[in-house]
Write an enzyme that holds these catalytic residues in place. Sequence first.
Site, PDB file in Angstrom:
ATOM      1  N   LYS A   1     -30.607  60.082 -52.437  1.00  0.00           N
ATOM      2  CA  LYS A   1     -30.833  59.381 -51.175  1.00  0.00           C
ATOM      3  C   LYS A   1     -31.916  60.170 -50.455  1.00  0.00           C
ATOM      4  O   LYS A   1     -31.724  61.336 -50.107  1.00  0.00           O
ATOM      5  CB  LYS A   1     -29.555  59.357 -50.344  1.00  0.00           C
TER       6      LYS A   1
ATOM      7  N   ASP B   1     -10.612  30.984 -38.632  1.00  0.00           N
ATOM      8  CA  ASP B   1     -11.612  30.603 -39.634  1.00  0.00           C
ATOM      9  C   ASP B   1     -12.866  30.231 -38.854  1.00  0.00           C
ATOM     10  O   ASP B   1     -12.869  29.252 -38.112  1.00  0.00           O
ATOM     11  CB  ASP B   1     -11.119  29.432 -40.495  1.00  0.00           C
ATOM     12  N   PHE B   2     -13.925  30.992 -39.033  1.00  0.00           N
ATOM     13  CA  PHE B   2     -15.110  30.844 -38.174  1.00  0.00           C
ATOM     14  C   PHE B   2     -15.761  29.482 -38.314  1.00  0.00           C
ATOM     15  O   PHE B   2     -16.489  29.041 -37.433  1.00  0.00           O
ATOM     16  CB  PHE B   2     -16.156  31.931 -38.495  1.00  0.00           C
TER      17      PHE B   2
ATOM     18  N   HIS C   1     -30.541  48.476 -38.356  1.00  0.00           N
ATOM     19  CA  HIS C   1     -29.941  49.772 -38.005  1.00  0.00           C
ATOM     20  C   HIS C   1     -30.912  50.941 -38.191  1.00  0.00           C
ATOM     21  O   HIS C   1     -30.705  52.011 -37.633  1.00  0.00           O
ATOM     22  CB  HIS C   1     -28.607  49.992 -38.730  1.00  0.00           C
TER      23      HIS C   1
ATOM     24  N   ARG D   1     -10.499  36.105 -40.851  1.00  0.00           N
ATOM     25  CA  ARG D   1      -9.834  34.927 -41.414  1.00  0.00           C
ATOM     26  C   ARG D   1      -8.361  35.194 -41.741  1.00  0.00           C
ATOM     27  O   ARG D   1      -7.518  34.320 -41.640  1.00  0.00           O
ATOM     28  CB  ARG D   1     -10.564  34.552 -42.702  1.00  0.00           C
TER      29      ARG D   1
ATOM     30  N   HIS E   1     -35.997  46.751 -42.790  1.00  0.00           N
ATOM     31  CA  HIS E   1     -36.090  48.191 -42.514  1.00  0.00           C
ATOM     32  C   HIS E   1     -37.497  48.754 -42.734  1.00  0.00           C
ATOM     33  O   HIS E   1     -38.038  49.456 -41.889  1.00  0.00           O
ATOM     34  CB  HIS E   1     -35.111  48.974 -43.388  1.00  0.00           C
TER      35      HIS E   1
ATOM     36  N   ASP F   1     -33.322  42.558 -48.662  1.00  0.00           N
ATOM     37  CA  ASP F   1     -32.307  43.474 -48.140  1.00  0.00           C
ATOM     38  C   ASP F   1     -32.931  44.661 -47.401  1.00  0.00           C
ATOM     39  O   ASP F   1     -32.361  45.150 -46.425  1.00  0.00           O
ATOM     40  CB  ASP F   1     -31.449  43.982 -49.320  1.00  0.00           C
TER      41      ASP F   1
HETATM   42  N1  NDP Z   1     -22.162  46.204 -45.571  1.00  0.00           N
HETATM   43  C1  NDP Z   1     -23.304  46.772 -45.249  1.00  0.00           C
HETATM   44  O1  NDP Z   1     -23.564  47.944 -45.559  1.00  0.00           O
HETATM   45  C2  NDP Z   1     -24.315  46.027 -44.465  1.00  0.00           C
HETATM   46  C3  NDP Z   1     -24.104  44.723 -44.055  1.00  0.00           C
HETATM   47  N2  NDP Z   1     -25.038  44.073 -43.309  1.00  0.00           N
HETATM   48  C4  NDP Z   1     -24.815  42.709 -42.844  1.00  0.00           C
HETATM   49  O2  NDP Z   1     -23.588  42.665 -42.123  1.00  0.00           O
HETATM   50  C5  NDP Z   1     -22.959  41.416 -42.287  1.00  0.00           C
HETATM   51  C6  NDP Z   1     -21.555  41.641 -42.828  1.00  0.00           C
HETATM   52  O3  NDP Z   1     -21.664  42.277 -44.093  1.00  0.00           O
HETATM   53  P1  NDP Z   1     -20.418  42.880 -44.848  1.00  0.00           P
HETATM   54  O4  NDP Z   1     -19.469  43.495 -43.905  1.00  0.00           O
HETATM   55  O5  NDP Z   1     -20.968  43.720 -45.935  1.00  0.00           O
HETATM   56  O6  NDP Z   1     -19.771  41.582 -45.487  1.00  0.00           O
HETATM   57  P2  NDP Z   1     -18.267  41.360 -45.897  1.00  0.00           P
HETATM   58  O7  NDP Z   1     -18.234  40.191 -46.799  1.00  0.00           O
HETATM   59  O8  NDP Z   1     -17.622  42.621 -46.349  1.00  0.00           O
HETATM   60  O9  NDP Z   1     -17.601  40.986 -44.506  1.00  0.00           O
HETATM   61  C7  NDP Z   1     -17.777  39.735 -43.917  1.00  0.00           C
HETATM   62  C8  NDP Z   1     -16.524  39.370 -43.197  1.00  0.00           C
HETATM   63  O10 NDP Z   1     -16.691  38.051 -42.667  1.00  0.00           O
HETATM   64  C9  NDP Z   1     -15.535  37.319 -42.969  1.00  0.00           C
HETATM   65  N3  NDP Z   1     -15.782  35.887 -43.083  1.00  0.00           N
HETATM   66  C10 NDP Z   1     -16.717  35.265 -43.829  1.00  0.00           C
HETATM   67  N4  NDP Z   1     -16.617  33.934 -43.662  1.00  0.00           N
HETATM   68  C11 NDP Z   1     -15.596  33.729 -42.793  1.00  0.00           C
HETATM   69  C12 NDP Z   1     -15.010  32.588 -42.215  1.00  0.00           C
HETATM   70  N5  NDP Z   1     -15.454  31.346 -42.468  1.00  0.00           N
HETATM   71  N6  NDP Z   1     -13.987  32.746 -41.369  1.00  0.00           N
HETATM   72  C13 NDP Z   1     -13.522  33.972 -41.093  1.00  0.00           C
HETATM   73  N7  NDP Z   1     -14.024  35.092 -41.613  1.00  0.00           N
HETATM   74  C14 NDP Z   1     -15.061  34.969 -42.438  1.00  0.00           C
HETATM   75  C15 NDP Z   1     -15.053  37.847 -44.305  1.00  0.00           C
HETATM   76  O11 NDP Z   1     -13.708  37.527 -44.449  1.00  0.00           O
HETATM   77  P3  NDP Z   1     -13.076  37.272 -45.899  1.00  0.00           P
HETATM   78  O12 NDP Z   1     -13.012  38.621 -46.499  1.00  0.00           O
HETATM   79  O13 NDP Z   1     -11.765  36.691 -45.565  1.00  0.00           O
HETATM   80  O14 NDP Z   1     -14.004  36.345 -46.597  1.00  0.00           O
HETATM   81  C16 NDP Z   1     -15.313  39.334 -44.130  1.00  0.00           C
HETATM   82  O15 NDP Z   1     -14.261  39.982 -43.477  1.00  0.00           O
HETATM   83  C17 NDP Z   1     -23.858  40.620 -43.225  1.00  0.00           C
HETATM   84  O16 NDP Z   1     -24.722  39.841 -42.447  1.00  0.00           O
HETATM   85  C18 NDP Z   1     -24.646  41.687 -43.959  1.00  0.00           C
HETATM   86  O17 NDP Z   1     -25.890  41.210 -44.410  1.00  0.00           O
HETATM   87  C19 NDP Z   1     -26.178  44.711 -42.900  1.00  0.00           C
HETATM   88  C20 NDP Z   1     -26.437  46.007 -43.259  1.00  0.00           C
HETATM   89  C21 NDP Z   1     -25.563  46.756 -44.112  1.00  0.00           C
HETATM   90  O1  LIG Z   2     -29.122  47.395 -44.622  1.00  0.00           O
HETATM   91  C1  LIG Z   2     -28.869  48.027 -45.622  1.00  0.00           C
HETATM   92  O2  LIG Z   2     -29.005  49.359 -45.579  1.00  0.00           O
HETATM   93  C2  LIG Z   2     -28.341  50.186 -46.542  1.00  0.00           C
HETATM   94  C3  LIG Z   2     -29.029  51.552 -46.456  1.00  0.00           C
HETATM   95  O3  LIG Z   2     -28.813  52.070 -45.183  1.00  0.00           O
HETATM   96  P1  LIG Z   2     -28.803  53.650 -44.949  1.00  0.00           P
HETATM   97  O4  LIG Z   2     -28.586  53.785 -43.487  1.00  0.00           O
HETATM   98  O5  LIG Z   2     -27.681  54.200 -45.781  1.00  0.00           O
HETATM   99  O6  LIG Z   2     -30.121  54.159 -45.396  1.00  0.00           O
HETATM  100  C4  LIG Z   2     -28.444  49.614 -47.938  1.00  0.00           C
HETATM  101  O7  LIG Z   2     -27.678  50.384 -48.850  1.00  0.00           O
HETATM  102  C5  LIG Z   2     -27.930  48.192 -47.925  1.00  0.00           C
HETATM  103  O8  LIG Z   2     -28.107  47.619 -49.206  1.00  0.00           O
HETATM  104  C6  LIG Z   2     -28.673  47.367 -46.907  1.00  0.00           C
HETATM  105  O9  LIG Z   2     -28.041  46.093 -46.758  1.00  0.00           O
END
Ligand code: NDP
Ligand SMILES: O=C1O[C@H](COP(=O)(O)O)[C@@H](O)[C@H](O)[C@H]1O
Length: 489
Positions: free
Chosen positions: A344, A92-93, A177, A50, A239, A234
Amino acid sequence: MKNTEQQSASEIVLFGALGDLSRRKLLPALYQLDNVGLLNDESRILGVARQEQSLEEFTAFVVENLESFVKEGLNKETLDRFTARLVYQQLDFKETDSYSALADTLAGGHETRIYYFSTPPAIYGDITDGLKNAGLVTDADRVVMEKPIGHCLESSKVINDQVSRYFKENQIYRIDHYLGKETVLNLLVLRFANSLFTTNWDRNCIDHVQITVAESVGIEGRWGFYDEAGQMRDMVQNHLLQILSLLAMEPPADLSADSIRDEKLKVIKALVPINRHNIKDTTVRGQYTDGFLNGGPVPGYLNEEGANKASNTETFVAIKAEIDNWRWSGVPFYLRTGKRMPAKHSEIVVHFKPQPHNIFKESFAELPCNKLTIRLQPDEGVELQMMNKIPGIASQLNIHENKLDLSFSDIYQDQRVIDAYERLMLEVINGNQSLFVRRDEVEAAWTWADGIIEAWQSTNEAPKPYAAGSWGPVSSISLIARDDRQWVE
Ligand SMILES: NC(=O)C1=CN([C@@H]2O[C@H](COP(=O)(O)OP(=O)(O)OC[C@H]3O[C@@H](n4cnc5c(N)ncnc54)[C@H](OP(=O)(O)O)[C@@H]3O)[C@@H](O)[C@H]2O)C=CC1
Ligand SMILES: O=C1O[C@H](COP(=O)(O)O)[C@@H](O)[C@H](O)[C@H]1O
């Protein structure tokens, strides 16, 4: 470094490129593939997010995060090659009519496009519509979707319907993952390449199974997301059920994606439903309070950064799960997962049944049972607990419990532990869906998980408190103790 003969060129489009997952996992995984020559020289990596920013700013962001998250340090030659692949597109998605700028950026690129949705799942449908409107959907394209898909069965169906309006099932890669982890993948080898286990893997020989996925981290600044989800959505819905299904499934006919997924699905569908009638006897939910970890104080869930309200969200779940089928009838699978546990530590422990008769009563009134421990992470390996004679002339049949230990770090010393995202990203590039979750699996998993969540809601009970740095609420000990068993610590 040339290793790319089979990897065709593709445009890798990361939606949410500035987000947490992208910077910690996806960009480092792509870098690592590039480092070992597994990214085609022609492939580009397009970050979409975004925020308005220049390519130079995006590149600086990528380098900074690679420096933080590539543990082995960066190779200058790879880094130069990798950064030369980067492209950035602001978007903007949700503005589904403004994807033409993305189409312009992708014009003239490679015909296989990998769209990685690293965003909240609620906007996967918007992204799909935007891509379609801009003419960016062809049969050659692939979509990678992060978990959890939806918040319940119904919302997952909505998201899957939205995406599958324009992408066929064979173009959709639903990531879990854990399926990319070496040790989870090794379950297939352990079970189906060793006749010793193949023939003893059922209710006749196995007493019960424990699956523990413990994390010492809290919710890492993701309070907003996590408080809506909780540990059930989650971790368990995805998992833990994936691990359970690989562990319990029938032998697939081959290693093809659908052979494996068909068998996993049968296991998830055979799980005994948990509802308000059996919820108290079969589950425990907890929430961590202030405590100590690694020698220092850590805040409770409600005192974490970003916490903004009282909350009944669970950070710990223990479940006694049962699989109602021919192979597993009567064998409990105890699942346990939580945040802010002492370490962990993820492992599966398969407890075999006792010997029918004990001829070693002088050494052991009750012979300890064989246990197979599969250490998922860290210290990956497989360990078989067994009885052995203590050598020595004096003690004719003095026996003790010892173990055969296959520690991966000892045996494969020069082998780097590959991150799950590296493997899964490579599988997407190669078009292999075996390690990705099919829609019917996701839906079967939600059906089971929803039953538990609804039953919790109906009892309206608050989660049981446990101190950060402990193994969960005391009632999780009672859950298994009621069956005269105990958690392996
Ligand atoms: N983080 C993790 O460890 C894990 C995450 N996931 C999954 O991965 C996905 C992403 O998670 P995560 O990276 O943590 O989330 P974040 O919120 O950190 O990242 C999401 C990104 O999407 C962007 N975004 C959201 N809405 C819009 C929009 N309308 N237009 C443009 N950009 C947008 C956000 O931008 P902005 O910052 O500008 O809002 C941000 O950069 C989720 O589905 C989550 O469940 C799965 C396993 C582990
Ligand atoms: O998907 C997720 O996994 C992590 C744990 O992953 P790991 O590879 O470090 O075992 C978890 O912390 C997170 O909450 C969840 O969204």
